[in-house]
Scaffold this active site. Structure first.
Site, PDB file in Angstrom:
ATOM      1  N   ARG A  50       0.804  -1.225   0.000  1.00 43.16           N
ATOM      2  CA  ARG A  50       0.000   0.000   0.000  1.00 43.16           C
ATOM      3  C   ARG A  50       0.834   1.270   0.000  1.00 43.16           C
ATOM      4  NH1 ARG A  50      -2.972  -3.848   1.602  1.00 43.16           N
ATOM      5  NH2 ARG A  50      -1.062  -4.420   2.632  1.00 43.16           N
ATOM      6  N   THR A  51       1.803   1.328   0.892  1.00 42.00           N
ATOM      7  CA  THR A  51       2.503   2.604   1.049  1.00 42.00           C
ATOM      8  C   THR A  51       3.222   2.971  -0.246  1.00 42.00           C
ATOM      9  OG1 THR A  51       2.753   2.143   3.392  1.00 42.00           O
ATOM     10  CG2 THR A  51       4.138   3.885   2.490  1.00 42.00           C
ATOM     11  N   LYS A  80      26.176  -3.774  -1.087  1.00 42.39           N
ATOM     12  CA  LYS A  80      27.636  -3.631  -1.253  1.00 42.39           C
ATOM     13  C   LYS A  80      28.241  -2.846  -0.093  1.00 42.39           C
ATOM     14  CE  LYS A  80      27.114  -3.374  -6.274  1.00 42.39           C
ATOM     15  NZ  LYS A  80      27.265  -2.456  -7.414  1.00 42.39           N
ATOM     16  N   ARG A 101      11.492   3.949   2.976  1.00 43.51           N
ATOM     17  CA  ARG A 101      11.112   3.022   4.053  1.00 43.51           C
ATOM     18  C   ARG A 101      12.380   2.312   4.489  1.00 43.51           C
ATOM     19  NH1 ARG A 101       6.011  -0.956   4.375  1.00 43.51           N
ATOM     20  NH2 ARG A 101       5.134   1.035   5.012  1.00 43.51           N
ATOM     21  N   HIS A 130       5.609   5.823  11.515  1.00 39.10           N
ATOM     22  CA  HIS A 130       5.080   5.732  10.153  1.00 39.10           C
ATOM     23  C   HIS A 130       4.137   6.937   9.970  1.00 39.10           C
ATOM     24  CE1 HIS A 130       3.682   4.213   6.457  1.00 39.10           C
ATOM     25  NE2 HIS A 130       3.351   2.985   6.787  1.00 39.10           N
TER      26      HIS A 130
HETATM   27  C1  NCD Z   1       1.973  -1.149   8.038  1.00 41.12           C
HETATM   28  C2  NCD Z   1       3.472  -0.964   8.122  1.00 41.12           C
HETATM   29  O1  NCD Z   1       4.192  -1.189   7.161  1.00 41.12           O
HETATM   30  O2  NCD Z   1       3.881  -0.557   9.194  1.00 41.12           O
HETATM   31  N1  NCD Z   1       1.488  -1.275   6.749  1.00 41.12           N
HETATM   32  C3  NCD Z   1       1.245  -0.161   6.020  1.00 41.12           C
HETATM   33  O3  NCD Z   1       2.102   0.676   5.832  1.00 41.12           O
HETATM   34  N2  NCD Z   1       0.005   0.009   5.562  1.00 41.12           N
HETATM   35  C4  NCD Z   1       1.445  -2.161   8.967  1.00 41.12           C
HETATM   36  C5  NCD Z   1       2.028  -3.530   8.984  1.00 41.12           C
HETATM   37  O4  NCD Z   1       2.946  -3.878   8.239  1.00 41.12           O
HETATM   38  O5  NCD Z   1       1.529  -4.302   9.800  1.00 41.12           O
END
Ligand code: NCD
Length: 299
Positions: A50-51, A80, A101, A130
């Site tokens: 999703r993100t 590396k 991320r 997040h």
């Molecule tokens: C979450 C995350 O990556 O922290 N997912 C997301 O970004 N929608 C939640 C999860 O991984 O449980």
């Protein structure tokens, strides 16, 4: 002061949230091309559906182009031995905004500070924060209730490693008259630093042993999966499952989840009008469009 970087949910003040919500509402309707001629990089050292895809869809809908490394842990020069600092320093000359991320809780935040004013978005950092998830979560709550004050919110599941929980409780606790109930398996309670943050903000946190202890009149039930990738003894964790029976006494609640889910929300809940998690994921794209527009704008 306008932000160049969104690294922590502590930067999501009420003024900024409402500015972004208004823009996200407009994004549902209009056609925008504020990223025309711009290049946005998504650099993901941890998995994501999703993100990353909602950010990339947001970029394309705003007329921008994408550079992406979806498995940066193995497919970038990290393997590396390159430092995050060097990787981002190089990408800085390729892209106008970088969405990252990362597996470590604080490294991205430290590196980003050193690269200021480079435009960087934290798309999830370890088990820490997040912030863009908290943006879309509060946006979803706001669209349902037209307010972010006077709310009772129950967070359920892995409160120890769940970064979406950490960012949500930080953002929501700045509003008036917020009560948060935490229900988690024994080993996965909300860390004390977040309880203190909530209380310092003037909100209330009540730890509950199970969902039966949560009052009927909560407004939001926010569930999360056990973050098994961050947890060695995952077999010992007793998962809390929300099904239609659990929800019987919560008449006016919305059920949220950042997704992906495992078994913590039974599929029978999906068709119930209280379930908003798929709508929440869709709101994420509009909220991220609003954030990208905000960051690219030179004022
Ligand atoms: C979450 C995350 O990556 O922290 N997912 C997301 O970004 N929608 C939640 C999860 O991984 O449980």
């Amino acid at each position: 002061m306008r932000l160049n970087q969104l690294l922590s949910s502590e930067q999501l003040t009420s003024d900024l949230l409402f500015e972004l919500f208004e823009k996200a509402d407009a994004m549902h309707e209009g056609v925008y091309d504020c990223l025309k001629g711009k290049i946005i990089a998504t650099v993901f050292f941890e998995s994501s559906t999703r993100t990353r895809l909602s950010f990339e869809s947001a970029v394309l809908r705003l007329g921008g182009s994408i550079l992406s490394t979806e498995n940066a842990k193995e497919m970038s020069s990290a393997i590396k031995g390159e430092t995050l600092m060097d990787t981002l320093r190089v990408i800085q000359s390729y892209a106008d905004i970088v969405i990252v991320r990362h597996g470590h809780n604080t490294e991205l935040l430290e590196v980003a500070k050193n690269l200021y004013p480079m435009k960087i978005i934290n798309a999830g950092a370890g088990s820490g924060e997040h912030p863009t998830q908290a943006l879309l979560d509060t946006y979803t709550i706001y669209r349902k209730y037209n307010r972010l004050n006077n709310l009772k919110i129950c967070v359920v599941g892995d409160l120890l490693f769940g970064r979406t929980i950490h960012s949500l409780v930080k953002v929501i606790s700045q509003f008036e008259n917020i009560t948060i109930y935490g229900v988690s398996p024994d080993l996965l309670h909300l860390p004390q630093e977040y309880v203190e943050y909530i209380e310092k903000n003037g909100a209330t946190y009540t730890k509950c042993n199970n969902i039966h202890e949560v009052p009927d009149d909560i407004d939001v039930m926010y569930c999360t999966r056990t973050q098994s990738e961050r947890f060695k003894d995952v077999k010992e964790v007793q998962e809390i499952v929300v099904n239609l029976k659990t929800l019987e006494r919560f008449k006016n609640v919305i059920v949220m989840h950042p997704l992906p889910r495992n078994s913590e929300i039974a599929p029978e809940v999906d068709g119930d009008p209280r379930a908003v998690y798929f709508e929440q994921a869709k709101n994420g794209m509009y909220a991220r469009m609003a954030l990208l527009e905000y960051l690219i704008k030179e004022v």
